[in-house]
Design an enzyme around this catalytic site. Structure first.
Site, PDB file in Angstrom:
ATOM      1  N   ASP A 179      39.727  25.144  -5.909  1.00  0.00           N
ATOM      2  CA  ASP A 179      40.618  24.609  -5.259  1.00  0.00           C
ATOM      3  C   ASP A 179      40.627  25.110  -3.875  1.00  0.00           C
ATOM      4  O   ASP A 179      39.762  25.557  -3.332  1.00  0.00           O
ATOM      5  CB  ASP A 179      41.873  24.975  -5.980  1.00  0.00           C
TER       6      ASP A 179
ATOM      7  N   GLY B 193      13.045  27.240  -0.188  1.00  0.00           N
ATOM      8  CA  GLY B 193      13.232  26.112  -0.893  1.00  0.00           C
ATOM      9  C   GLY B 193      13.534  26.434  -2.276  1.00  0.00           C
ATOM     10  O   GLY B 193      13.146  27.453  -2.829  1.00  0.00           O
TER      11      GLY B 193
ATOM     12  N   HIS C 294      32.780  30.903  -3.427  1.00  0.00           N
ATOM     13  CA  HIS C 294      33.494  32.174  -3.645  1.00  0.00           C
ATOM     14  C   HIS C 294      34.710  32.170  -4.213  1.00  0.00           C
ATOM     15  O   HIS C 294      35.427  33.127  -4.528  1.00  0.00           O
ATOM     16  CB  HIS C 294      33.460  33.126  -2.274  1.00  0.00           C
TER      17      HIS C 294
ATOM     18  N   ARG D  93      25.058  31.359  -7.736  1.00  0.00           N
ATOM     19  CA  ARG D  93      24.484  32.288  -6.900  1.00  0.00           C
ATOM     20  C   ARG D  93      22.931  32.234  -7.156  1.00  0.00           C
ATOM     21  O   ARG D  93      22.348  32.277  -6.029  1.00  0.00           O
ATOM     22  CB  ARG D  93      25.170  33.634  -7.239  1.00  0.00           C
TER      23      ARG D  93
ATOM     24  N   SER E  59      11.214  30.290  -7.257  1.00  0.00           N
ATOM     25  CA  SER E  59      10.309  31.728  -7.014  1.00  0.00           C
ATOM     26  C   SER E  59      11.450  32.866  -7.364  1.00  0.00           C
ATOM     27  O   SER E  59      10.712  33.962  -7.648  1.00  0.00           O
ATOM     28  CB  SER E  59       9.993  31.900  -5.559  1.00  0.00           C
TER      29      SER E  59
ATOM     30  N   ASP F  19      43.049  58.932 -12.088  1.00  0.00           N
ATOM     31  CA  ASP F  19      43.205  59.228 -10.634  1.00  0.00           C
ATOM     32  C   ASP F  19      42.935  57.853 -10.075  1.00  0.00           C
ATOM     33  O   ASP F  19      41.931  57.376 -10.249  1.00  0.00           O
ATOM     34  CB  ASP F  19      41.905  60.280 -10.524  1.00  0.00           C
TER      35      ASP F  19
ATOM     36  N   HIS G  40      20.511  31.559  -4.157  1.00  0.00           N
ATOM     37  CA  HIS G  40      19.468  32.579  -3.380  1.00  0.00           C
ATOM     38  C   HIS G  40      18.176  32.121  -3.784  1.00  0.00           C
ATOM     39  O   HIS G  40      17.047  32.454  -2.893  1.00  0.00           O
ATOM     40  CB  HIS G  40      19.711  33.820  -4.308  1.00  0.00           C
ATOM     41  N   ASP G  41      17.881  31.219  -4.748  1.00  0.00           N
ATOM     42  CA  ASP G  41      16.613  30.616  -4.768  1.00  0.00           C
ATOM     43  C   ASP G  41      16.260  29.616  -3.689  1.00  0.00           C
ATOM     44  O   ASP G  41      15.312  29.632  -3.082  1.00  0.00           O
ATOM     45  CB  ASP G  41      16.458  29.847  -6.253  1.00  0.00           C
TER      46      ASP G  41
ATOM     47  N   ASN H  29      19.019  40.602  -3.886  1.00  0.00           N
ATOM     48  CA  ASN H  29      19.076  39.870  -5.410  1.00  0.00           C
ATOM     49  C   ASN H  29      19.281  40.769  -6.280  1.00  0.00           C
ATOM     50  O   ASN H  29      19.255  40.504  -7.582  1.00  0.00           O
ATOM     51  CB  ASN H  29      17.682  39.139  -5.331  1.00  0.00           C
TER      52      ASN H  29
END
Length: 386
Positions: free
Chosen positions: A315, A97, A220, A87, A101, A273, A91-92, A122
């Site tokens: 999978d 690119g 994911h 992840r 950063s 609860d 995100h980078d 992020n």
């Protein structure tokens, strides 16, 4: 000489894959324009003229081995590092690119400068400390030689393999950005509640087509899904104060229960609860805020649908869950709202996972070379945070 042969073989393999995507019949029906193919070919030629396979073979011969052994050691203690690095890497690369950063820290005392770390998309990223650890080890052996951008790229691939994912080549020679991109990270990262059209648009602007997008979202399969990313679907879809009407009621109750159960367990306050924020005697706002800190791990994700695999990893269970209408994230389930992406989902779900794994590896190579800094561009940081 050997490096040249390796690059040639890898390039030909990738080029054939890009120009002639393979897969089961549902996937074969998709046709990509000549413009797309030419763009991909141009991109590959461009990065091969700057990045290299085993770039550090002379300047730091053990660089890739050090990264690999470090990731293996971290993984042996924390297997969730695979999802965290995957992840973080996405995100980078998605913003300006693959230039590291995303790793830059805020500047102490400078309230006018914001980093990508501080952008809302992020705030839940992890893996920064582990990348810093690997960088420190490399600095002891080869000071100011190996870029943070290459470390993140290599570490992500190695972590993917350890999690059972496919191996793919990582070309190196990236340099690090001298600045962060807070505004871009805030505005241009795909969001969990994005429509299919917006998600397609964001990927397309980076040269990533439908196949790339659907296979990359298959990441994911592993890791944890933060309950904060699905709260709007559960309680306030599109500002209606009602759940997403497309969610099956049984699935809705199960998701609410799992998030509430996770929060209760983490608080360890002895409370039994299990009521949802909508029915809790405390304020809805307070209860929802508590849920923002909780997560659903992969095992919980699998429990939410009888159609899902009993095993995690790379999978087809992610795609099967979408076919049954049980995608956790709205943006994930939206893949079924588009004819092309829907057929790709069907194709990936219909075999043993080999098609997804192959396409995921191909897409990761494309993602890893987006707008890289090379040569005299950027810098080689001594520390990844600044």
């Amino acid at each position: 000489m050997l490096n040249g042969w390796v690059v040639s073989v890898l390039f030909i393999t990738l080029l054939v894959s890009l120009c002639n995507p393979r897969g089961v019949s549902d996937i074969k029906t998709l046709h990509f324009s000549e413009t797309h193919t030419n763009t991909h070919t141009h991109t590959l030629f461009s990065f091969l003229s700057t990045l290299q396979y085993d770039f550090y073979r002379k300047s730091c011969p053990n660089a890739e081995n050090i990264v690999r052994s470090s990731v293996a050691n971290i993984y042996s203690h924390h297997q969730d590092i695979s999802a965290s690095l995957l992840r973080l890497f996405f995100h980078d690369c998605f913003i300006q690119g693959c230039d590291a950063s995303i790793l830059l820290d805020p500047i102490t005392g400078d309230a006018t400068y914001s980093t990508e770390k501080q952008a809302i998309p992020n705030l839940t990223l992890k893996g920064f400390h582990e990348i810093d650890q690997i960088k420190e080890e490399l600095e002891r052996v080869c000071p100011r030689v190996v870029s943070c951008a290459d470390i993140l790229s290599l570490a992500t691939r190695d972590a993917v393999v350890l999690a059972g994912g496919p191996f793919y080549p990582v070309f190196t020679g990236r340099r690090d950005s001298t600045r962060a991109y807070f505004e871009e990270a805030t505005a241009d990262m795909p969001r969990p509640d994005d429509s299919i059209n917006r998600t397609l648009y964001l990927f397309a602007t980076r040269g990533l087509d439908e196949r790339d997008m659907v296979s990359l979202l298959g990441a994911h399969n592993i890791g944890k899904i933060g309950c904060q990313f699905i709260l709007n679907r559960l309680y306030n879809f599109s500002g209606t104060n009602l759940p997403d009407p497309s969610i099956d009621p049984e699935f809705l109750n199960h998701m609410r229960s799992k998030c509430q159960e996770k929060e209760n367990n983490e608080n360890n306050n002895g409370s039994q609860d299990q009521m949802s924020p909508a029915s809790s005697p405390i304020s809805k706002e307070a209860s929802v805020e508590k849920l923002r800190r909780s997560t659903l791990d992969v095992s919980n994700f699998q429990e939410l649908s009888s159609a899902l695999s009993l095993e995690g990893g790379f999978d087809t269970h992610y795609y099967k869950s979408l076919l049954s209408g049980r995608g956790l994230l709205y943006a994930d389930q939206q893949l079924m709202a588009n004819e092309k992406t829907g057929r790709l989902v069907q194709g990936y779900a219909s075999d043993d996972g080999s098609t997804f794994r192959r396409d995921f590896a191909r897409a990761m190579v494309k993602l890893s070379v987006l707008d890289v800094l090379t040569g005299s561009q950027g810098q080689i940081r001594e520390r990844c945070g600044y």
